[in-house]
Design a protein around this motif. Structure first.
Motif, PDB file in Angstrom:
ATOM      1  N   CYS A 164       0.701  -1.191  -0.116  1.00 20.01           N
ATOM      2  CA  CYS A 164       0.142  -0.165  -0.073  1.00 20.01           C
ATOM      3  C   CYS A 164       0.944   1.024  -0.074  1.00 20.01           C
ATOM      4  CB  CYS A 164      -0.948  -0.010   1.057  1.00 20.01           C
ATOM      5  SG  CYS A 164      -2.118   1.544   1.197  1.00 20.01           S
ATOM      6  N   MET A 165       1.123   1.744  -1.301  1.00 21.09           N
ATOM      7  CA  MET A 165       1.781   2.883  -1.300  1.00 21.09           C
ATOM      8  C   MET A 165       0.901   4.097  -1.723  1.00 21.09           C
ATOM      9  SD  MET A 165       5.345   1.788  -3.162  1.00 21.09           S
ATOM     10  CE  MET A 165       6.817   1.454  -2.497  1.00 21.09           C
ATOM     11  N   LEU A 166       0.925   5.439  -1.115  1.00 23.18           N
ATOM     12  CA  LEU A 166       0.297   6.502  -1.657  1.00 23.18           C
ATOM     13  C   LEU A 166       1.474   7.481  -2.320  1.00 23.18           C
ATOM     14  CD1 LEU A 166      -2.454   7.949  -2.154  1.00 23.18           C
ATOM     15  CD2 LEU A 166      -2.133   9.054   0.193  1.00 23.18           C
ATOM     16  N   ILE A 167       1.359   7.892  -3.397  1.00 21.87           N
ATOM     17  CA  ILE A 167       2.322   8.788  -3.984  1.00 21.87           C
ATOM     18  C   ILE A 167       2.008  10.081  -4.680  1.00 21.87           C
ATOM     19  CG2 ILE A 167       4.178   8.523  -5.814  1.00 21.87           C
ATOM     20  CD1 ILE A 167       3.599   5.449  -6.105  1.00 21.87           C
ATOM     21  N   LYS A 168       2.597  11.069  -4.534  1.00 18.78           N
ATOM     22  CA  LYS A 168       2.045  12.371  -5.063  1.00 18.78           C
ATOM     23  C   LYS A 168       2.264  12.204  -6.475  1.00 18.78           C
ATOM     24  CE  LYS A 168       3.317  15.847  -1.280  1.00 18.78           C
ATOM     25  NZ  LYS A 168       4.132  16.759  -0.852  1.00 18.78           N
ATOM     26  N   ARG A 169       1.402  12.854  -7.380  1.00 20.08           N
ATOM     27  CA  ARG A 169       1.614  12.632  -8.873  1.00 20.08           C
ATOM     28  C   ARG A 169       3.128  13.296  -9.276  1.00 20.08           C
ATOM     29  NH1 ARG A 169      -0.301  11.570 -13.534  1.00 20.08           N
ATOM     30  NH2 ARG A 169      -2.144  10.861 -12.636  1.00 20.08           N
ATOM     31  N   GLU A 170       3.514  14.531  -8.737  1.00 20.74           N
ATOM     32  CA  GLU A 170       4.643  14.899  -8.905  1.00 20.74           C
ATOM     33  C   GLU A 170       5.756  14.142  -8.720  1.00 20.74           C
ATOM     34  OE1 GLU A 170       6.703  17.847  -5.990  1.00 20.74           O
ATOM     35  OE2 GLU A 170       4.440  18.261  -5.938  1.00 20.74           O
ATOM     36  N   VAL A 171       5.700  13.273  -7.904  1.00 26.49           N
ATOM     37  CA  VAL A 171       6.864  12.323  -7.629  1.00 26.49           C
ATOM     38  C   VAL A 171       6.978  11.193  -8.535  1.00 26.49           C
ATOM     39  CG1 VAL A 171       7.785  10.672  -6.027  1.00 26.49           C
ATOM     40  CG2 VAL A 171       6.808  12.811  -5.306  1.00 26.49           C
ATOM     41  N   TYR A 172       5.506  10.780  -9.085  1.00 25.37           N
ATOM     42  CA  TYR A 172       5.520   9.837 -10.108  1.00 25.37           C
ATOM     43  C   TYR A 172       6.073  10.602 -11.421  1.00 25.37           C
ATOM     44  CZ  TYR A 172       3.351   6.859 -13.543  1.00 25.37           C
ATOM     45  OH  TYR A 172       3.069   6.225 -14.760  1.00 25.37           O
ATOM     46  N   GLU A 173       5.650  11.605 -11.729  1.00 23.52           N
ATOM     47  CA  GLU A 173       6.091  12.166 -12.947  1.00 23.52           C
ATOM     48  C   GLU A 173       7.541  12.360 -12.992  1.00 23.52           C
ATOM     49  OE1 GLU A 173       3.588  15.556 -13.288  1.00 23.52           O
ATOM     50  OE2 GLU A 173       1.911  14.410 -14.140  1.00 23.52           O
ATOM     51  N   LYS A 174       8.312  12.643 -11.984  1.00 26.30           N
ATOM     52  CA  LYS A 174       9.681  12.858 -11.897  1.00 26.30           C
ATOM     53  C   LYS A 174      10.474  11.662 -11.805  1.00 26.30           C
ATOM     54  CE  LYS A 174      13.062  15.846  -9.340  1.00 26.30           C
ATOM     55  NZ  LYS A 174      13.160  16.863  -8.316  1.00 26.30           N
ATOM     56  N   VAL A 175       9.956  10.486 -10.790  1.00 26.25           N
ATOM     57  CA  VAL A 175      10.845   9.599 -10.604  1.00 26.25           C
ATOM     58  C   VAL A 175      10.456   8.481 -11.852  1.00 26.25           C
ATOM     59  CG1 VAL A 175      10.882   7.349  -8.978  1.00 26.25           C
ATOM     60  CG2 VAL A 175      10.491   9.864  -8.146  1.00 26.25           C
ATOM     61  N   GLY A 176       9.205   8.224 -12.165  1.00 26.15           N
ATOM     62  CA  GLY A 176       8.896   7.382 -13.268  1.00 26.15           C
ATOM     63  C   GLY A 176       8.221   6.235 -12.862  1.00 26.15           C
ATOM     64  N   GLU A 177       8.183   5.020 -13.525  1.00 24.91           N
ATOM     65  CA  GLU A 177       7.667   4.018 -13.290  1.00 24.91           C
ATOM     66  C   GLU A 177       8.390   3.022 -12.449  1.00 24.91           C
ATOM     67  OE1 GLU A 177       6.223   2.447 -17.183  1.00 24.91           O
ATOM     68  OE2 GLU A 177       4.573   3.676 -17.215  1.00 24.91           O
ATOM     69  N   LEU A 178       7.639   1.966 -11.998  1.00 26.34           N
ATOM     70  CA  LEU A 178       8.139   0.757 -11.150  1.00 26.34           C
ATOM     71  C   LEU A 178       9.352   0.114 -12.334  1.00 26.34           C
ATOM     72  CD1 LEU A 178       5.395  -0.949  -9.367  1.00 26.34           C
ATOM     73  CD2 LEU A 178       7.008   0.933  -8.431  1.00 26.34           C
ATOM     74  N   ASP A 179      10.334  -0.464 -11.778  1.00 23.52           N
ATOM     75  CA  ASP A 179      11.260  -1.053 -12.750  1.00 23.52           C
ATOM     76  C   ASP A 179      10.726  -2.546 -12.871  1.00 23.52           C
ATOM     77  OD1 ASP A 179      13.492  -2.302 -13.744  1.00 23.52           O
ATOM     78  OD2 ASP A 179      14.965  -1.037 -12.630  1.00 23.52           O
ATOM     79  N   GLU A 180      10.378  -2.833 -14.256  1.00 29.13           N
ATOM     80  CA  GLU A 180       9.965  -4.091 -14.635  1.00 29.13           C
ATOM     81  C   GLU A 180      10.959  -5.307 -14.550  1.00 29.13           C
ATOM     82  OE1 GLU A 180       7.332  -3.892 -17.864  1.00 29.13           O
ATOM     83  OE2 GLU A 180       6.430  -2.118 -16.848  1.00 29.13           O
ATOM     84  N   ARG A 181      12.107  -4.872 -14.063  1.00 26.58           N
ATOM     85  CA  ARG A 181      13.151  -6.071 -14.120  1.00 26.58           C
ATOM     86  C   ARG A 181      12.937  -6.901 -13.060  1.00 26.58           C
ATOM     87  NH1 ARG A 181      19.001  -3.173 -13.587  1.00 26.58           N
ATOM     88  NH2 ARG A 181      17.690  -1.238 -14.528  1.00 26.58           N
ATOM     89  N   PHE A 182      12.314  -6.385 -12.269  1.00 22.18           N
ATOM     90  CA  PHE A 182      11.893  -7.386 -10.923  1.00 22.18           C
ATOM     91  C   PHE A 182      10.663  -7.909 -11.008  1.00 22.18           C
ATOM     92  CE2 PHE A 182      14.441  -3.181  -9.396  1.00 22.18           C
ATOM     93  CZ  PHE A 182      15.431  -4.067  -8.748  1.00 22.18           C
ATOM     94  N   SER A 183      10.144  -8.066 -12.143  1.00 17.53           N
ATOM     95  CA  SER A 183       8.892  -9.134 -12.334  1.00 17.53           C
ATOM     96  C   SER A 183       9.381 -10.307 -12.263  1.00 17.53           C
ATOM     97  CB  SER A 183       8.314  -8.801 -13.998  1.00 17.53           C
ATOM     98  OG  SER A 183       7.944  -7.438 -13.922  1.00 17.53           O
ATOM     99  N   PRO A 184       8.524 -11.162 -11.701  1.00 18.26           N
ATOM    100  CA  PRO A 184       6.841 -10.946 -11.429  1.00 18.26           C
ATOM    101  C   PRO A 184       6.702  -9.935 -10.129  1.00 18.26           C
ATOM    102  CG  PRO A 184       7.295 -13.164 -10.501  1.00 18.26           C
ATOM    103  CD  PRO A 184       8.577 -12.497 -11.185  1.00 18.26           C
ATOM    104  N   GLY A 185       7.761  -9.877  -9.348  1.00 18.25           N
ATOM    105  CA  GLY A 185       7.729  -8.959  -7.938  1.00 18.25           C
ATOM    106  C   GLY A 185       8.552  -9.363  -6.734  1.00 18.25           C
ATOM    107  N   HIS A 186       8.857  -8.403  -5.956  1.00 14.50           N
ATOM    108  CA  HIS A 186       9.766  -8.274  -5.046  1.00 14.50           C
ATOM    109  C   HIS A 186      10.917  -7.426  -5.326  1.00 14.50           C
ATOM    110  CE1 HIS A 186       7.790 -11.365  -2.617  1.00 14.50           C
ATOM    111  NE2 HIS A 186       7.991 -12.320  -3.323  1.00 14.50           N
ATOM    112  N   TYR A 187      11.242  -6.549  -4.230  1.00 13.11           N
ATOM    113  CA  TYR A 187      12.257  -5.438  -4.363  1.00 13.11           C
ATOM    114  C   TYR A 187      11.915  -4.415  -5.446  1.00 13.11           C
ATOM    115  CZ  TYR A 187      15.239  -8.433  -1.419  1.00 13.11           C
ATOM    116  OH  TYR A 187      15.561  -9.221  -0.550  1.00 13.11           O
TER     117      TYR A 187
END
Length: 252
Positions: A164-187
């Protein structure tokens, strides 16, 4: 009081009963006059009627043909989200009284805070808290007493777990997306928190937002050996990317 729209992105995979329970709890414990929200369910190739159930209830829904994993599903949901605040939420959560109000207040409490999370009965690190309860109904009563808005119950941390993560939109727009190299999940959540901090934002844990977490429901479909191999692989991916051992801040 927050009047900002929160986009709640919920990845799911063959977990319709959990998803139904979560969405019922969101409807029950989130006053959309005070904390307006939109739901976005991203389905990782389920075959259990998830699509039909969501469409039948007018829930914004993204259907993936196969299980692309947690990071990819989150990213697809975030791309269509319209909220001022963006939430990533596991499907095996049950939310509680004042949960979103207090998280939103925590996000706005200090200008430099970019991401916040709750405390829960099942997590790694500081966010796990211990309450004695016998069943979900008793847990909900405990949460009702715990979730009284209290700025003093919020503290800066180095890490927020991705349940459960709540993120400011400005942070998402600056930081970008989750890194999909960690798929399917963890870290992927540890990676995201580190990137948020590298961009100059702080993280906050809200002890006045206690929610219920079933715990690793999707990964329970795999063998313990498979899960341990995935954890080891993704931990090494994190180390290779950052030259940092994630255990240095997992407990903080």
């Amino acid at each position: 009081m927050s009047t900002k729209l929160t986009s709640i992105v919920i990845p799911t995979n063959n977990g319709l009963p959990l998803l139904q329970r979560l969405i019922q709890s969101i409807r029950t414990y989130t006053d959309d006059r005070i904390t307006p929200y939109e739901l976005i369910v991203v389905d990782n190739g389920s075959s259990d009627g998830t699509a039909e159930w969501c469409v039948g209830r007018g829930i914004t829904f993204i259907a993936l043909s196969a299980n692309a994993g947690f990071p990819a599903a989150c990213n697809k949901g975030l791309r269509i989200a319209s909220g001022d605040q963006l939430m990533l939420l596991n499907n095996d959560i049950v939310v509680t009284t004042n949960w979103l109000l207090n998280l939103s207040s925590g996000l706005a409490q200090e200008p430099g805070i970019g991401l916040v999370g709750p405390v829960t009965n099942y997590a790694s690190g500081k966010q796990q808290v211990t309450y004695s309860f016998d069943g979900i109904e008793q847990f909900m009563r405990i949460a009702e007493q715990t979730n009284r808005p209290d700025p003093a119950a919020r503290e800066r941390v180095l890490r927020i777990v991705g349940l459960c993560m709540l993120i400011k939109r400005e942070v998402y727009e600056k930081v970008g997306e989750l890194d999909e190299r960690f798929s399917p999940g963890h870290y992927e959540d540890d990676d995201y928190c580190l990137r948020v901090r590298m961009n100059g934002y702080g993280l906050m844990m809200c002890r006045d937002a206690l929610i219920y977490h079933e715990g690793s429901a999707s990964f329970r479909q795999q063998s313990e050996e498979t899960v341990q191999q995935l954890l080891a692989r993704n931990r090494q991916l994190f180390i290779d990317k950052w030259s940092i051992d994630p255990s240095t801040f997992i407990g903080t």
